[in-house]
Design a protein around this motif. Structure first.
Motif, PDB file in Angstrom:
ATOM      1  N   ALA A   1      27.777 -15.529  30.927  1.00  0.00           N
ATOM      2  CA  ALA A   1      28.366 -16.352  30.177  1.00  0.00           C
ATOM      3  C   ALA A   1      30.075 -16.463  30.399  1.00  0.00           C
ATOM      4  O   ALA A   1      30.423 -17.615  30.292  1.00  0.00           O
ATOM      5  CB  ALA A   1      28.142 -16.209  28.609  1.00  0.00           C
TER       6      ALA A   1
ATOM      7  N   TYR B   1      24.302 -11.006  29.985  1.00  0.00           N
ATOM      8  CA  TYR B   1      24.615 -12.338  29.387  1.00  0.00           C
ATOM      9  C   TYR B   1      26.254 -12.329  29.467  1.00  0.00           C
ATOM     10  O   TYR B   1      26.988 -13.331  29.894  1.00  0.00           O
ATOM     11  CB  TYR B   1      24.427 -12.207  28.005  1.00  0.00           C
ATOM     12  CG  TYR B   1      25.001 -13.440  27.224  1.00  0.00           C
ATOM     13  CD1 TYR B   1      24.319 -14.898  27.076  1.00  0.00           C
ATOM     14  CD2 TYR B   1      26.214 -13.185  26.307  1.00  0.00           C
ATOM     15  CE1 TYR B   1      24.960 -15.748  26.425  1.00  0.00           C
ATOM     16  CE2 TYR B   1      26.676 -14.170  25.777  1.00  0.00           C
ATOM     17  CZ  TYR B   1      25.982 -15.559  25.600  1.00  0.00           C
ATOM     18  OH  TYR B   1      26.758 -16.337  25.006  1.00  0.00           O
TER      19      TYR B   1
ATOM     20  N   LEU C   1      23.248 -21.817  29.821  1.00  0.00           N
ATOM     21  CA  LEU C   1      22.620 -21.323  28.605  1.00  0.00           C
ATOM     22  C   LEU C   1      22.526 -22.207  27.608  1.00  0.00           C
ATOM     23  O   LEU C   1      21.811 -21.901  26.289  1.00  0.00           O
ATOM     24  CB  LEU C   1      23.428 -19.973  28.251  1.00  0.00           C
ATOM     25  CG  LEU C   1      23.502 -19.151  29.351  1.00  0.00           C
ATOM     26  CD1 LEU C   1      24.685 -18.161  29.081  1.00  0.00           C
ATOM     27  CD2 LEU C   1      22.285 -18.040  29.571  1.00  0.00           C
ATOM     28  N   ASP C   2      23.544 -23.021  27.043  1.00  0.00           N
ATOM     29  CA  ASP C   2      23.653 -23.879  26.074  1.00  0.00           C
ATOM     30  C   ASP C   2      22.628 -24.740  25.598  1.00  0.00           C
ATOM     31  O   ASP C   2      21.820 -25.359  26.686  1.00  0.00           O
ATOM     32  CB  ASP C   2      24.985 -24.868  26.239  1.00  0.00           C
ATOM     33  CG  ASP C   2      26.308 -24.275  26.278  1.00  0.00           C
ATOM     34  OD1 ASP C   2      26.436 -22.966  26.125  1.00  0.00           O
ATOM     35  OD2 ASP C   2      27.156 -24.969  26.883  1.00  0.00           O
TER      36      ASP C   2
ATOM     37  N   ARG D   1      22.716 -32.315  26.336  1.00  0.00           N
ATOM     38  CA  ARG D   1      23.750 -31.555  26.112  1.00  0.00           C
ATOM     39  C   ARG D   1      25.041 -32.633  26.560  1.00  0.00           C
ATOM     40  O   ARG D   1      26.240 -32.145  26.357  1.00  0.00           O
ATOM     41  CB  ARG D   1      23.870 -30.544  27.049  1.00  0.00           C
ATOM     42  CG  ARG D   1      23.013 -29.182  26.627  1.00  0.00           C
ATOM     43  CD  ARG D   1      23.156 -28.067  27.452  1.00  0.00           C
ATOM     44  NE  ARG D   1      22.549 -28.197  29.002  1.00  0.00           N
ATOM     45  CZ  ARG D   1      23.764 -28.243  29.939  1.00  0.00           C
ATOM     46  NH1 ARG D   1      24.990 -27.954  29.651  1.00  0.00           N
ATOM     47  NH2 ARG D   1      23.369 -28.505  31.136  1.00  0.00           N
TER      48      ARG D   1
ATOM     49  N   THR E   1      24.231 -20.635  22.622  1.00  0.00           N
ATOM     50  CA  THR E   1      24.311 -20.103  23.999  1.00  0.00           C
ATOM     51  C   THR E   1      23.795 -18.648  24.020  1.00  0.00           C
ATOM     52  O   THR E   1      23.448 -18.127  25.230  1.00  0.00           O
ATOM     53  CB  THR E   1      25.773 -19.985  24.138  1.00  0.00           C
ATOM     54  OG1 THR E   1      26.375 -21.552  24.063  1.00  0.00           O
ATOM     55  CG2 THR E   1      26.025 -19.878  25.908  1.00  0.00           C
TER      56      THR E   1
ATOM     57  N   TYR F   1      15.549 -24.684  26.762  1.00  0.00           N
ATOM     58  CA  TYR F   1      16.570 -25.646  27.702  1.00  0.00           C
ATOM     59  C   TYR F   1      16.068 -26.638  28.222  1.00  0.00           C
ATOM     60  O   TYR F   1      15.000 -26.353  28.920  1.00  0.00           O
ATOM     61  CB  TYR F   1      17.418 -24.507  28.564  1.00  0.00           C
ATOM     62  CG  TYR F   1      18.049 -24.705  29.476  1.00  0.00           C
ATOM     63  CD1 TYR F   1      19.568 -24.705  28.990  1.00  0.00           C
ATOM     64  CD2 TYR F   1      18.008 -25.388  30.817  1.00  0.00           C
ATOM     65  CE1 TYR F   1      20.735 -25.280  29.782  1.00  0.00           C
ATOM     66  CE2 TYR F   1      18.990 -25.812  31.540  1.00  0.00           C
ATOM     67  CZ  TYR F   1      20.225 -25.592  31.158  1.00  0.00           C
ATOM     68  OH  TYR F   1      21.310 -26.242  31.979  1.00  0.00           O
TER      69      TYR F   1
ATOM     70  N   GLY G   1      28.542 -22.303  28.364  1.00  0.00           N
ATOM     71  CA  GLY G   1      27.870 -21.872  29.424  1.00  0.00           C
ATOM     72  C   GLY G   1      26.618 -22.807  29.681  1.00  0.00           C
ATOM     73  O   GLY G   1      25.518 -22.759  29.103  1.00  0.00           O
ATOM     74  N   SER G   2      26.874 -23.494  30.701  1.00  0.00           N
ATOM     75  CA  SER G   2      25.910 -24.661  31.000  1.00  0.00           C
ATOM     76  C   SER G   2      24.506 -24.205  31.307  1.00  0.00           C
ATOM     77  O   SER G   2      23.603 -25.148  31.187  1.00  0.00           O
ATOM     78  CB  SER G   2      26.599 -25.501  32.152  1.00  0.00           C
ATOM     79  OG  SER G   2      27.883 -25.956  32.341  1.00  0.00           O
TER      80      SER G   2
ATOM     81  N   ASN H   1      18.209 -16.997  25.511  1.00  0.00           N
ATOM     82  CA  ASN H   1      18.984 -17.818  26.157  1.00  0.00           C
ATOM     83  C   ASN H   1      18.837 -17.724  27.606  1.00  0.00           C
ATOM     84  O   ASN H   1      19.066 -18.580  28.574  1.00  0.00           O
ATOM     85  CB  ASN H   1      20.251 -17.959  25.717  1.00  0.00           C
ATOM     86  CG  ASN H   1      20.556 -18.294  24.234  1.00  0.00           C
ATOM     87  OD1 ASN H   1      20.227 -17.495  23.324  1.00  0.00           O
ATOM     88  ND2 ASN H   1      20.862 -19.460  23.948  1.00  0.00           N
TER      89      ASN H   1
ATOM     90  N   SER I   1      25.055 -25.484  18.323  1.00  0.00           N
ATOM     91  CA  SER I   1      24.565 -25.212  19.836  1.00  0.00           C
ATOM     92  C   SER I   1      24.285 -23.681  19.758  1.00  0.00           C
ATOM     93  O   SER I   1      24.884 -22.957  19.162  1.00  0.00           O
ATOM     94  CB  SER I   1      25.684 -25.540  20.732  1.00  0.00           C
ATOM     95  OG  SER I   1      26.930 -25.226  20.286  1.00  0.00           O
TER      96      SER I   1
END
Length: 504
Positions: free
Chosen positions: A316, A312, A211-212, A201, A176, A196, A208-209, A434, A174
């Motif tokens: 994050a 970030y 960003l992941d 996911r 982020t 994204y 980080g919802s 990201n 994964s």
């Protein structure tokens, strides 16, 4: 005997489908490689030998019945330990979740298994994906297969190292803020962070919802494309509200010509503080390789990219603080005993269950979201996010992809970076992607002349342009292959593959 050192994921799947060897033989070869290499490498937190052998036998039985075995038939795959898989533990390399057994399977994991892949185990990572070296794992660090005294990168360091060492043909990680591309670069493998929303996911423990994103590691661009086909083929995931319909034939477009297409470069990034001469030489090589195949290089500007790390490390930690609040030691996870009150038990469970970096990021997130601080930091960080996204949109009006470093330097030694802010700078070239949500890929280029360690280039592309991104990555790979020769540029520290690679 089947050897993962010599076969790509696509060759394994084709060989199993053709009956050249069985999925069970491949699974045993992978487990044998783990037995031999894990004592030095430590890429895995759990090896699911029984599950791997049972899955491989089921694949062989389907073939015997004349059924389609799937595009990843018999391919050994490892999963980062923040991805749920029934029959394994999912710990996120944290004492907080030590021994936690998954009760469901993540969509991304399930899609690879549905395509015929063999699950070999769960790989090490920085705790809850907080880190760039895999040193913050609560259980043990992972060593870089090129030099066992150095880090493999992070947070998906175990996945990158397992692929580089030939323990598995594919792995999922994964990303982020660079957690696929940075370890891929330090370990000399291909690592893709898709746009994204491209890969579900659901079932991946959130950092980080916004960003992941999940993506694959492999030793060849072709294998990454093969994995992407399997990940997106069923369409959007109804269990993930951010999942998009990104069905595409990534393999079919892999060899699209780059002639006449435009590659953007950002001159200011090549003068960034901390960027080594080896890495700059690698980017120059990647540029020449693309120009030799007819691509046109143009200069573009990303004027707000210097603010990406600052933005970030506001966004994050705030998202991490929110996501990790659920780990209270009540229903599952680390639980302190003998406490007089529930509040005391929760406080101690969290204090002793989380490691130093996990606590640092949650405390930072709590502060940034507090009254009076939110307006000073969080809201401006989101404004910067919008500016960076707009910068990329304008840049992609002038080019198809952007070429830049994946990391500022080669793999560093364990303990060499102790200052958290210096560690955060390891992702200086990946974080902006990201923030914007676009795709990015790390492509190996060879070995640095001074360090003898892998050097990679990063390509970034516009949102949902991942197929184009892979075609440019394949063009770089073609050019590097032509310069290196077959079988060169493979890990040497474990003593199982001969040293090779052009010195940059």
């Amino acid at each position: 005997m089947v050897s993962l050192d010599e076969l790509s994921a696509r060759q394994i799947a084709a060989g199993v489908a053709a009956g050249d060897f069985s999925a069970l033989e491949v699974a045993k070869a992978s487990l044998s490689a783990l037995d031999a290499r894990e004592p030095q490498l430590h890429a895995f937190l759990q090896v699911s030998a029984g599950l791997a052998l049972d899955t491989a036998r089921a694949t062989d039985e389907r073939l015997a019945r004349g059924e389609e075995p799937g595009p990843l038939a018999g391919v050994p795959v490892a999963f980062k330990d923040n991805m749920h898989l029934v029959g394994t533990c999912t710990t996120c390399a944290s004492r907080m979740l030590g021994g936690y057994e998954s009760v469901f399977t993540a969509t991304c994991v399930g899609r690879l298994l549905a395509a015929g892949a063999t699950p070999v185990g769960k790989t090490n990572m920085d705790e809850f994906a907080f880190g760039s070296s895999t040193e913050s794992s609560a259980f043990h660090p992972t060593n870089n297969p090129w030099d066992l005294t150095r880090v493999p990168g992070g947070s998906s360091g175990g996945s990158a190292a397992a692929v580089a060492a030939g323990e598995v043909a594919l792995a999922l990680g994964s990303d982020t803020g660079g957690s696929i591309r940075q370890p891929a670069s330090l370990c000399g493998v291909v690592g893709l962070k898709p746009t994204y929303g491209t890969v579900s996911r659901y079932g991946v423990v959130a950092f980080g919802s916004s960003l992941d994103q999940v993506g694959p590691f492999a030793r060849r661009v072709e294998d990454v494309a093969l994995a992407m086909n399997a990940l997106v083929a069923p369409g959007p995931d109804p269990l993930d509200s951010t999942s998009q319909d990104c069905r595409a034939d990534f393999l079919g477009r892999l060899d699209d010509a780059v002639e006449g297409r435009r590659v953007g470069v950002v001159p200011a990034l090549l003068e960034a503080e901390g960027l080594t001469g080896e890495v700059k030489a690698g980017i120059a090589l990647a540029r020449r390789v693309l120009e030799d195949q007819g691509a046109k290089v143009v200069e573009v500007d990303l004027p707000n990219i210097a603010s990406a790390i600052a933005a970030y490390y506001v966004i994050a930690p705030c998202e991490a603080f929110s996501n990790l609040a659920r780990f209270d030691g009540v229903r599952y996870g680390h639980q302190e005993e003998g406490c007089a009150t529930l509040a005391r038990q929760t406080a101690l469970s969290r204090a002793r269950g989380f490691g130093r970096e996990a606590i640092r990021r949650q405390m930072l997130g709590a502060y940034l979201l507090s009254s009076g601080t939110y307006d000073r930091y969080y809201y401006p960080a989101q404004q910067v996010r919008t500016l960076i996204t707009q910068d990329y949109e304008r840049a992609y009006e002038q080019c198809d992809v952007i070429l830049m470093p994946a990391t500022p330097r080669t793999a560093f030694r364990f303990g060499e970076i102790s200052d958290p802010t210096q560690m955060y700078a390891s992702d200086m070239f990946t974080i902006s992607n990201n923030i914007a949500g676009n795709g990015g890929i790390s492509v190996p280029l060879g070995l640095g002349q001074e360090s003898g360690l892998p050097i990679s280039a990063q390509l970034q592309g516009p949102a949902f342009g991942d197929a184009t991104l892979l075609s440019f990555a394949r063009a770089i790979e073609r050019g590097v292959d032509a310069g290196l020769g077959p079988g060169k540029g493979a890990p040497v520290a474990l003593g199982f593959i001969g040293k090779g690679g052009e010195l940059l």
